[in-house]
Design a protein around this motif. Structure first.
Motif, PDB file in Angstrom:
ATOM      1  N   SER A 194       0.826  -1.204   0.000  1.00 31.23           N
ATOM      2  CA  SER A 194       0.000   0.000   0.000  1.00 31.23           C
ATOM      3  C   SER A 194       0.864   1.259   0.000  1.00 31.23           C
ATOM      4  N   LEU A 195       0.220   2.392  -0.211  1.00 33.45           N
ATOM      5  CA  LEU A 195       0.938   3.666  -0.223  1.00 33.45           C
ATOM      6  C   LEU A 195       1.675   3.925   1.088  1.00 33.45           C
ATOM      7  N   THR A 196       1.098   3.474   2.186  1.00 32.30           N
ATOM      8  CA  THR A 196       1.759   3.679   3.477  1.00 32.30           C
ATOM      9  C   THR A 196       3.145   3.049   3.468  1.00 32.30           C
ATOM     10  N   GLU A 197       3.243   1.868   2.851  1.00 32.23           N
ATOM     11  CA  GLU A 197       4.537   1.197   2.772  1.00 32.23           C
ATOM     12  C   GLU A 197       5.475   1.894   1.780  1.00 32.23           C
ATOM     13  N   VAL A 198       4.913   2.636   0.851  1.00 29.74           N
ATOM     14  CA  VAL A 198       5.736   3.455  -0.051  1.00 29.74           C
ATOM     15  C   VAL A 198       6.285   4.664   0.710  1.00 29.74           C
ATOM     16  N   TYR A 199       5.393   5.364   1.411  1.00 37.33           N
ATOM     17  CA  TYR A 199       5.847   6.553   2.149  1.00 37.33           C
ATOM     18  C   TYR A 199       6.936   6.179   3.163  1.00 37.33           C
TER      19      TYR A 199
ATOM     20  N   PRO F 105      -6.986  -0.684   1.014  1.00 41.52           N
ATOM     21  CA  PRO F 105      -6.096   0.381   1.506  1.00 41.52           C
ATOM     22  C   PRO F 105      -6.325   1.740   0.861  1.00 41.52           C
ATOM     23  N   ASP F 106      -7.096   1.816  -0.221  1.00 43.95           N
ATOM     24  CA  ASP F 106      -7.413   3.144  -0.750  1.00 43.95           C
ATOM     25  C   ASP F 106      -8.668   3.714  -0.080  1.00 43.95           C
ATOM     26  N   VAL F 107      -9.257   2.957   0.839  1.00 46.18           N
ATOM     27  CA  VAL F 107     -10.364   3.481   1.641  1.00 46.18           C
ATOM     28  C   VAL F 107      -9.870   3.775   3.057  1.00 46.18           C
ATOM     29  N   LYS F 108      -9.350   2.742   3.685  1.00 46.29           N
ATOM     30  CA  LYS F 108      -8.774   2.938   5.020  1.00 46.29           C
ATOM     31  C   LYS F 108      -7.665   1.911   5.166  1.00 46.29           C
ATOM     32  N   ASP F 109      -6.429   2.380   5.116  1.00 48.57           N
ATOM     33  CA  ASP F 109      -5.304   1.460   5.164  1.00 48.57           C
ATOM     34  C   ASP F 109      -5.082   1.056   6.617  1.00 48.57           C
ATOM     35  N   GLU F 110      -5.103  -0.247   6.861  1.00 52.03           N
ATOM     36  CA  GLU F 110      -4.875  -0.715   8.234  1.00 52.03           C
ATOM     37  C   GLU F 110      -3.506  -0.258   8.725  1.00 52.03           C
ATOM     38  N   GLN F 111      -2.622   0.040   7.784  1.00 51.03           N
ATOM     39  CA  GLN F 111      -1.274   0.463   8.181  1.00 51.03           C
ATOM     40  C   GLN F 111      -1.251   1.893   8.695  1.00 51.03           C
ATOM     41  N   TRP F 112      -2.339   2.626   8.530  1.00 51.67           N
ATOM     42  CA  TRP F 112      -2.379   3.956   9.157  1.00 51.67           C
ATOM     43  C   TRP F 112      -2.372   3.777  10.680  1.00 51.67           C
ATOM     44  N   ASN F 113      -2.773   2.550  11.113  1.00 56.00           N
ATOM     45  CA  ASN F 113      -2.673   2.194  12.530  1.00 56.00           C
ATOM     46  C   ASN F 113      -3.435   3.203  13.383  1.00 56.00           C
ATOM     47  N   HIS F 114      -4.519   3.668  12.829  1.00 51.81           N
ATOM     48  CA  HIS F 114      -5.262   4.814  13.331  1.00 51.81           C
ATOM     49  C   HIS F 114      -6.243   4.353  14.394  1.00 51.81           C
ATOM     50  N   ILE F 115      -6.637   5.267  15.250  1.00 48.78           N
ATOM     51  CA  ILE F 115      -7.600   4.935  16.294  1.00 48.78           C
ATOM     52  C   ILE F 115      -9.041   5.084  15.768  1.00 48.78           C
ATOM     53  N   SER F 116      -9.196   5.364  14.473  1.00 50.17           N
ATOM     54  CA  SER F 116     -10.510   5.361  13.809  1.00 50.17           C
ATOM     55  C   SER F 116     -10.996   3.926  13.715  1.00 50.17           C
TER      56      SER F 116
END
Lengths: 274, 274, 274, 274, 274, 274
Positions: A194-199, F105-116
């Motif tokens: 995913s983009l997160t892994e790119v950033y 991941p273009d909707v909500k990437d689990e890697q954002w590791n967000h508290i959402s």
């Protein structure tokens, strides 16, 4: 000539997918390329870039059905003297992710290798609007796939990550870069990311027939690594240059022999005489 | 000239989507078409079919970025004398469903109206392989969408069903057929439907600029209705012929005035002077 | 207070979806809002904007399961004095399409009306990176859906087009704008449309509780209409202002009575005493 | 016999989709049903429920290709005396949403009306595991579609909402319920909606050939309305009972004449003699 | 008996997925098969093909809920004497790609191994309509998956490519073919690939319990390789025949012992006594 | 402190994805954690569980755009004394599959590791409604992905199967479990698999930072294996405990040095001094 066999094979496979009989053998086509270079006196030019485009040729009426084509396909060979400006090589590429997606192979298979480039051009326009060098494109499941005219790689730790081969241009430089890495002990994984892994990558680079590998300095406003060409990217550039040097040293005869050779299956204990 | 305004508007909207400045006004472009007909002495021909194709024109190097284009777009106007053979009109069309799908608008928007026809050509090839006249295409959710070069309708009971406008060629004949039906008390629904509802339809027909409406006799080996042109299809053909007759009777001046007129919003109580 | 009933109903429906008992009635909650305005002496302020946020309250340990919550939900009411700067109203909004997509309701239903705004914030960041006012977002099928914090409409000819209600914030201003148009003879269609139809629109505008309707001047570098606020948008702004004026003139008692009233089904011949 | 024409038509359309020649006319098949009722002396029974199942019949070897079938299809007619227990009618249905999804028509078209019920049975098992009466099923885009053996409706305010016809069993009671509502001034919308809109509905009910309409009291642990049968649901039950009463009063001759009648297109000004 | 353990395990796993208690142990079931062969005096027959089908048995009423089943499941064992005609083996298979897609496992999991074959039969009908031997099926993302009744492989260069295991029949011959290749130094990759890569393959073959491996001569009108059985396919056929020969030589006692043996985890340093 | 480097790196990568400058270095942040433990006198506690949550801090108005944030991010460090009750460890977990899906991941990437966490909380609510310990979640293609607050694994034969890393929480215990298995000769495959393969698995377990590995006894009413903790799961628990013991024995200085160390690329023949 660089990776002639792979380019010719890709062209013939795509033609078969489009149900198009080129009316010429692989060696015949390569000979035409050689003839073109000769006719233009370009054999000793160091930076010749060849575009080889095939169309169905003349139609009896402007209609999409190949049945209305008459006569043989049209083969266009464009040799250009072209070099990446050293400044681009130095400054690297800035990317931004576009809203344009790579589609599935039952809609438009990238392997058709077709000049129907509306998707790519729309992504390119998107890059222009966002004032970056290339647009980064996702697939329909949201994973990172490719740029609009070059293929894309990231490096995390000591691993090179490449998007899986599907739904992107079957770049020969992309495949050769993977081969060169693996032959030299650099791990390459083909996977969804995913983009997160790119950033968060340590390095990133793009590949194309023409520019080989160019490093990426920025994606969507996030600096990649420290914003310069990374250590592994540099290593790959060196290994690749050497690899190409060996390939282009081959004589025309060697290349032609390579193209017409049957599969060698002796290592499987099979003696085949196709 | 038939539905000139709609064709010109569609072209300008598509050019805007491709970020392409045609460098000419709508009336200017239509005047070019008129000039072409005059130059070819084709004004009194009853069966002239015009193809109007626009490209970005000359490039400094063969690369996809519109930034490397130099000079003005290239405008190609091809007037052809062309008539559907009466036998096709009589025998109707045989269709078969292809594996090729219509893609989503974030991959390749059919409204770009682009000549990047790889998807359509692949579907057309599929029709050729299956020995039918046209390929019937589904969208990515499995619903019936369009044929490869004409739009598609079915009739169930006394209702005409059309696939929703998305992901298919924005056929002007398609839209005008819907308009004519509604103006004459024939119910038209735009909705998702499946192949089962096609096989079980009472009638089916295709529309295109050139053939207007042609009935469908067979889909995937299933006969539609009794295999002949149905009663409602015939009625629509008659209504449509009359409708076209009125449109083409308009003078060049009327058409040009129509194209350059602003939106009329007086029925909303808005007096606008754009 | 503007559209109190609709906001309160939306909150209660969302709480039910999140299995959250607010521990208070609808009238009780509205009374709390009134009390807050009184306590802050804000009743006569012309530009009060209220945010009403509910959380599950105190947890025995920081874990996602509602079962570890103890005690009652926490209700936060934030009244702010806030006005759209006249310059924004005048200059309109510039949009660009983001790579971030609106997801499906089995992943995150926009109707949960939740403060889990990671998707919206990522789109907002994308807008910042592209130097525009708001990001335009597509759904997973590639159709135009919404902006990151406001809803989106286009106008083509004399018709207003709105993306279907799904997968976007259930904006109350969005719904009221549709209602006002229809009550005044302006046709509003809720349908799927693509970016091409946005670029080719005559007008476009966004809606939000706070800014009502603001016109859009540009999308992805394409000017919308002539780049100014269009005639129908202006008309809608006028009709809407008048509509809101009538709503806010209602007394607190009228609003409270409205919220606690049962469904009126007498027009269906049903006399119900819920 | 209740809605004989619609059931017979649905069966013939499905058979055509499965490329299955039933070897009998519609009136022939209905006559067989009548004969079965006669043979079982069931004509005056008030609660006869008929299952009519058709298979391809005997195969020369157990293989999926219809080409290995020999002889005529097998027609099975099962008349059962069956009544919904009054207690079920009184207590209503408890539903829970299952992980099993309704698929697209290019995988398994619900309109094939096939006894390949693995999807439905898996959903039914899921309902059993969750200790509810029926499983509520979403489609692949996350919208509410149907229960595992009955169709599903909600009522919000004074509007009845039904999932669009696609990807669910083409319930004849479903369609007739919609028709009855519309004929009596109750608004029915066919649209995509989410579970949140179900939880927040005022009423909900299911339809099937056998139980007509039964109210839903609970979905996923959320009580619907006040947990009892709602006012509009009751009204629909009454209207529907009356509607069915009129249908079943028709003589066998009337029904047979109805089935063999051609489309009546005279209201379109078409005089057809198919 | 060939691969008895794998077939029995597949059946029990599928029954568990359908929440179906077979009421018999694995060894008990295999003993029933042995008994059936004995009863039919078929032990020495060289070409016996066994079909083992399990249903839930008798129901109190024809309704989908397993709760209305009464008594034990019904076990059907059909031993047939069956041989692929040598001419089919010699001429190979002609395939065409169908519009019917393999669905996802949350709709109908191919691993349920269920006799709900509507999807497969529709694809088979499609093959009949296109006058080929089998239909080639894509998945919902457009990649090549399987044929309607046999599994599918291609060979490119010296590599065998198989579609990933998901969304296709869990063919035991498919898995054993992969195992045999790997055990003999032939590289097998399980991956996503497109029709273009099929058309451009050097060889292709299908697998099934009954025909083992049969070469494919043509797909969608494109000849595969030179249209004959390729060198690696032949090699795999030889290796597989030998592999099967060893398996079927095992005594009934050996097979029964194999089926009832616990997992051997000693190589992981785990001594387990399940 | 357990796997400090991995947790800190994950946090920084996620912050970069959310365009959030934490205003502190990695070592600075870890030092804050150490200070917090010191301040609470918790260094010698054996069961301290730390939650480290970062938000953007104070906003000038409650609006989603990060541009309205003022001042530095807010860093919250919550050390808790917490132990899994031995009874949970003994009895294992009961799971049921929820209708809530993991998104792309273009909707909500689990890697954002967000508290959402709206998606996870809705799944958790679903588990509560179904009276199980955790909800098992599928992805949009119907494959098994994760539980709502822990990661998920199955064991078939002697192989451990893990869903691919995408669309699920990037659990550090998940990754370390895979690493430990591979380092000890236990095969781990990351792949797509379906619920049928879960039901038919020999063992299953979940992982989380806090509980490490807990065995799963039941999924959707199907018992996994014999319903107890399996032999390989036990082995992994032992190996993992030993692995963690070594990690937590490291001094604060060793951990801080580890976090600030550059990539070591000497094994690639690259001498880098970042």
């Amino acid at each position: 000539m660089q990776f002639a066999k792979e380019h010719i094979n890709r062209l013939f496979q795509a033609a078969k997918a489009m149900f198009m009989d080129l009316g010429i053998t692989k060696t015949g086509l390569l000979t035409l390329v050689h003839d073109t270079l000769d006719a233009n006196d370009m054999n000793d030019e160091p930076h010749v870039h060849i575009r080889l485009v095939v169309s169905r040729g003349v139609k009896s009426t402007p209609y999409q059905n190949p049945n209305v084509n008459i006569g043989l396909p049209l083969i266009v060979i464009i040799p250009e003297i072209k070099a990446v400006s050293p400044s681009v090589k130095t400054r690297g590429l800035r990317l931004a992710t576009t809203w344009v997606r790579r589609g599935p192979p039952d809609v438009k298979d990238e392997q058709w290798n077709h000049i129907s480039k509306a998707t790519d051009v729309q992504a390119c326009i998107s890059a222009n609007v966002m004032h970056v060098d290339e647009a980064l494109m996702l697939d329909l499941r949201g994973f990172v796939k490719t740029c609009n005219s070059v293929n894309f790689f990231i490096i995390r730790g000591d691993e090179v990550w490449a998007p899986t081969k599907d739904n992107q241009m079957q770049g020969i430089t992309r495949q050769k870069t993977i081969d060169v890495c693996r032959a030299n002990g650099i791990v390459v994984k083909e996977l969804d990311f995913s983009l997160t892994e790119v950033y968060g990558a340590d390095e990133a680079f793009c590949t194309g027939t023409f520019p080989s590998q160019i490093h990426v300095t920025e994606v969507d406003g996030r600096k990649i690594g420290d914003g310069n060409c990374g250590a592994i990217t540099k290593k790959i550039q060196e290994l690749y240059s050497e690899f190409v040097r060996k390939d282009v040293e081959r004589s025309r005869e060697e290349i032609l022999a390579d193209i017409s050779a049957p599969r060698d299956l002796t290592h499987l204990g099979i003696y085949t005489t196709l």
